[in-house]
Structures are given as C-alpha cells and as structure tokens.
Design a protein around this motif. Structure first.
Motif, PDB file in Angstrom:
ATOM      1  N   ASP A  23      -3.767   7.464  -0.699  1.00 31.22           N
ATOM      2  CA  ASP A  23      -2.849   8.547  -0.281  1.00 31.22           C
ATOM      3  C   ASP A  23      -1.754   8.434  -1.597  1.00 31.22           C
ATOM      4  O   ASP A  23      -1.026   7.216  -1.636  1.00 31.22           O
ATOM      5  N   ASP A  24      -1.694   9.735  -2.631  1.00 30.10           N
ATOM      6  CA  ASP A  24       0.134   9.142  -3.334  1.00 30.10           C
ATOM      7  C   ASP A  24      -0.411   8.263  -4.740  1.00 30.10           C
ATOM      8  O   ASP A  24       0.124   7.214  -4.699  1.00 30.10           O
ATOM      9  N   VAL A  25      -1.882   8.180  -4.975  1.00 27.49           N
ATOM     10  CA  VAL A  25      -2.065   7.320  -6.108  1.00 27.49           C
ATOM     11  C   VAL A  25      -1.438   7.576  -7.384  1.00 27.49           C
ATOM     12  O   VAL A  25      -1.951   8.916  -7.890  1.00 27.49           O
ATOM     13  N   ASN A  26      -0.479   6.758  -8.059  1.00 22.88           N
ATOM     14  CA  ASN A  26      -0.232   6.956  -9.315  1.00 22.88           C
ATOM     15  C   ASN A  26      -0.904   5.149 -10.278  1.00 22.88           C
ATOM     16  O   ASN A  26      -0.046   4.825 -10.355  1.00 22.88           O
ATOM     17  N   CYS A  27      -1.891   5.721 -10.773  1.00 18.34           N
ATOM     18  CA  CYS A  27      -2.648   4.889 -11.884  1.00 18.34           C
ATOM     19  C   CYS A  27      -1.862   4.942 -13.080  1.00 18.34           C
ATOM     20  O   CYS A  27      -1.628   6.030 -14.172  1.00 18.34           O
ATOM     21  N   ILE A  28      -1.862   4.312 -13.619  1.00 18.14           N
ATOM     22  CA  ILE A  28      -1.059   4.264 -15.198  1.00 18.14           C
ATOM     23  C   ILE A  28      -2.452   4.189 -16.176  1.00 18.14           C
ATOM     24  O   ILE A  28      -2.734   4.516 -17.472  1.00 18.14           O
ATOM     25  N   GLY A  29      -3.538   3.845 -15.946  1.00 15.05           N
ATOM     26  CA  GLY A  29      -5.500   4.021 -16.806  1.00 15.05           C
ATOM     27  C   GLY A  29      -5.564   2.507 -17.242  1.00 15.05           C
ATOM     28  O   GLY A  29      -6.980   2.643 -17.380  1.00 15.05           O
ATOM     29  N   SER A  30      -5.112   1.458 -17.080  1.00 14.32           N
ATOM     30  CA  SER A  30      -5.463   0.149 -17.310  1.00 14.32           C
ATOM     31  C   SER A  30      -6.008  -0.438 -16.600  1.00 14.32           C
ATOM     32  O   SER A  30      -6.510  -2.084 -15.744  1.00 14.32           O
ATOM     33  N   GLU A  31      -5.342  -0.006 -14.793  1.00 11.76           N
ATOM     34  CA  GLU A  31      -5.622  -0.995 -13.763  1.00 11.76           C
ATOM     35  C   GLU A  31      -7.163  -1.048 -13.401  1.00 11.76           C
ATOM     36  O   GLU A  31      -7.983  -0.445 -14.302  1.00 11.76           O
ATOM     37  N   THR A  32      -8.122  -1.963 -13.293  1.00  7.29           N
ATOM     38  CA  THR A  32      -9.441  -2.461 -13.305  1.00  7.29           C
ATOM     39  C   THR A  32     -10.215  -2.163 -11.873  1.00  7.29           C
ATOM     40  O   THR A  32     -10.700  -2.483 -11.318  1.00  7.29           O
ATOM     41  N   PHE A  33      -9.197  -1.781 -10.454  1.00  5.20           N
ATOM     42  CA  PHE A  33      -9.405  -1.118  -9.577  1.00  5.20           C
ATOM     43  C   PHE A  33      -7.981  -0.349  -8.807  1.00  5.20           C
ATOM     44  O   PHE A  33      -6.431  -0.879  -9.412  1.00  5.20           O
ATOM     45  N   GLY A  35      -6.548   0.092  -6.036  1.00  4.68           N
ATOM     46  CA  GLY A  35      -6.242  -0.888  -5.515  1.00  4.68           C
ATOM     47  C   GLY A  35      -5.071  -1.068  -6.205  1.00  4.68           C
ATOM     48  O   GLY A  35      -4.260  -1.604  -5.107  1.00  4.68           O
ATOM     49  N   PHE A  36      -5.261  -1.468  -7.367  1.00  2.00           N
ATOM     50  CA  PHE A  36      -3.977  -2.088  -8.271  1.00  2.00           C
ATOM     51  C   PHE A  36      -2.918  -1.201  -8.605  1.00  2.00           C
ATOM     52  O   PHE A  36      -1.793  -1.018  -9.344  1.00  2.00           O
ATOM     53  N   CYS A  37      -3.861   0.209  -8.188  1.00  3.10           N
ATOM     54  CA  CYS A  37      -2.733   1.201  -8.642  1.00  3.10           C
ATOM     55  C   CYS A  37      -1.646   1.924  -7.774  1.00  3.10           C
ATOM     56  O   CYS A  37      -1.465   0.417  -6.937  1.00  3.10           O
ATOM     57  N   ASN A  38       0.102   2.365  -8.155  1.00  2.66           N
ATOM     58  CA  ASN A  38       0.702   2.152  -7.152  1.00  2.66           C
ATOM     59  C   ASN A  38       0.453   3.386  -6.191  1.00  2.66           C
ATOM     60  O   ASN A  38      -0.145   4.132  -6.441  1.00  2.66           O
ATOM     61  N   HIS A  39       0.614   2.733  -4.794  1.00  5.66           N
ATOM     62  CA  HIS A  39       0.383   4.348  -3.486  1.00  5.66           C
ATOM     63  C   HIS A  39       1.068   3.893  -2.200  1.00  5.66           C
ATOM     64  O   HIS A  39       1.936   2.510  -2.481  1.00  5.66           O
ATOM     65  N   GLN A  40       1.048   4.754  -1.366  1.00  5.47           N
ATOM     66  CA  GLN A  40       1.496   4.492   0.021  1.00  5.47           C
ATOM     67  C   GLN A  40       1.471   3.398   0.873  1.00  5.47           C
ATOM     68  O   GLN A  40       2.084   2.853   1.432  1.00  5.47           O
ATOM     69  N   GLY A  41       0.236   2.613   0.529  1.00  7.97           N
ATOM     70  CA  GLY A  41      -0.169   1.659   1.241  1.00  7.97           C
ATOM     71  C   GLY A  41      -1.950   2.427   2.026  1.00  7.97           C
ATOM     72  O   GLY A  41      -1.699   2.982   1.966  1.00  7.97           O
ATOM     73  N   TYR A  42      -2.002   1.141   2.103  1.00  9.02           N
ATOM     74  CA  TYR A  42      -3.441   1.407   2.412  1.00  9.02           C
ATOM     75  C   TYR A  42      -3.252   2.125   3.917  1.00  9.02           C
ATOM     76  O   TYR A  42      -2.824   1.893   4.559  1.00  9.02           O
ATOM     77  N   MET A  43      -3.761   2.789   4.616  1.00 10.44           N
ATOM     78  CA  MET A  43      -4.224   3.628   5.515  1.00 10.44           C
ATOM     79  C   MET A  43      -2.899   4.269   5.807  1.00 10.44           C
ATOM     80  O   MET A  43      -2.768   5.573   6.860  1.00 10.44           O
ATOM     81  N   HIS A  44      -1.692   4.696   5.293  1.00  5.09           N
ATOM     82  CA  HIS A  44      -0.663   5.425   5.246  1.00  5.09           C
ATOM     83  C   HIS A  44      -1.020   7.068   4.203  1.00  5.09           C
ATOM     84  O   HIS A  44      -0.955   6.458   3.434  1.00  5.09           O
ATOM     85  N   HIS A  45      -0.648   7.512   4.957  1.00  3.52           N
ATOM     86  CA  HIS A  45      -1.484   9.249   4.217  1.00  3.52           C
ATOM     87  C   HIS A  45      -1.108  10.590   5.009  1.00  3.52           C
ATOM     88  O   HIS A  45      -0.842   9.926   6.169  1.00  3.52           O
ATOM     89  N   ASN A  46      -0.704  11.834   4.782  1.00  6.19           N
ATOM     90  CA  ASN A  46      -0.453  12.823   5.039  1.00  6.19           C
ATOM     91  C   ASN A  46      -0.853  13.524   4.906  1.00  6.19           C
ATOM     92  O   ASN A  46      -0.783  14.929   4.675  1.00  6.19           O
ATOM     93  N   CYS A  47      -2.757  13.034   5.632  1.00  3.82           N
ATOM     94  CA  CYS A  47      -3.578  14.267   4.780  1.00  3.82           C
ATOM     95  C   CYS A  47      -4.796  13.970   5.540  1.00  3.82           C
ATOM     96  O   CYS A  47      -4.793  13.980   6.427  1.00  3.82           O
TER      97      CYS A  47
END
Length: 152
Positions: A23-33, A35-47
C-alpha cells in the motif's frame, strides 16, 4: 503518469482477494521490481478489497453509494456524510470536478448490508476504505439513511 502507464482506482478490473501485500507505493519509474519502490512495508496497509458504484441516479454521475466488499454489496450510512466523503467517491469513479453529498436515501433505499457508518474523509483519500469509519458492518442506521453523491 509517464511512459503510457495509467493509474486505475476502485477495482476497474475486478476486486482482488486474499492478502493486500503493498500500500502507499511510491515509485520513481526506474525500478525493475515494484518491491524496490518506497512503501510502508509488506503486509502493512489500511485498505481492503473495496469498490464503489452509484445506483438510482438519472446519470452515471449520481446515485446511492453502493460499496462492494468481497462478493457482498452494501450501502453507506449518511451519519456525518459530507462533501469531503463525496469527493473521495467521485474520484474513485474517475470524476474530478465538484462533488456533493446527499442524504436520507435521496436516490432510493438499498437493501441488505450497510457496510459503512460515520465516514470522515478529509477529501484527499484515494479510496473510501482509507477514510476513518467505525468498522465494516458496524452501524446504527437503516436504509432510510443511505448516502448518495452527485459528481461533476
């Protein structure tokens, strides 16, 4: 969005099931996966797996708010329902103009489950599920209090 990428909201390709991993994934566009984008952690969400639609209006831009959670449809109670809440619903449906909240089952009464009550969006949320409310299925309402919106 750049490079032909498009963001879709409110489950236009159908709702998922199972765990929400990111959740709340923030990519810059050059990531190849992703999971390499900024996020709040796996399985951590409010949705949740929630989508909305409008029914009972004279056009697709207005109607009673129907929330689909899993395979079950339900309505939203109009307690504390305001234009900030309506703005989030309209944005989920792809409308970015003004939004007006309506109450007291203006677009007819639903039936079955009342999914949400005491919704308190700020208006900037990307999903109704990210707004504070008292919990799915917890309410002190009847369908005479079903919430609706008018989107522009």
């Amino acid at each position: 969005m750049e490079n032909g990428a498009y963001q879709k909201q409110s489950a236009p390709y159908g709702q998922g099931s199972g765990h929400i991993v990111l959740d709340d994934v923030n990519c810059i566009g050059s990531e190849t996966f992703i999971g390499f984008c900024n996020h709040q952690g796996y399985m951590h969400h409010n949705c949740g797996h929630v989508s909305v639609e409008l029914v009972g209006g004279s056009s697709s831009k207005e109607g009673r708010v129907v929330v689909r959670r899993g395979n079950t449809e339900g309505t939203v109670c109009d307690d504390n329902w305001d234009n900030n809440d309506a703005r989030v619903v309209c944005r989920m449906l792809g409308y970015h103009g003004t939004a007006r909240a309506v109450a007291l089952a203006r677009f007819g009464q639903g039936s079955g489950q009342i999914w949400m009550d005491e919704v308190k969006c700020t208006g900037s949320e990307t999903s109704l599920a990210k707004c504070p409310f008292i919990g799915y299925g917890i309410n002190d309402c009847s369908h005479s209090e079903d919430a609706g919106v008018i989107c522009q």
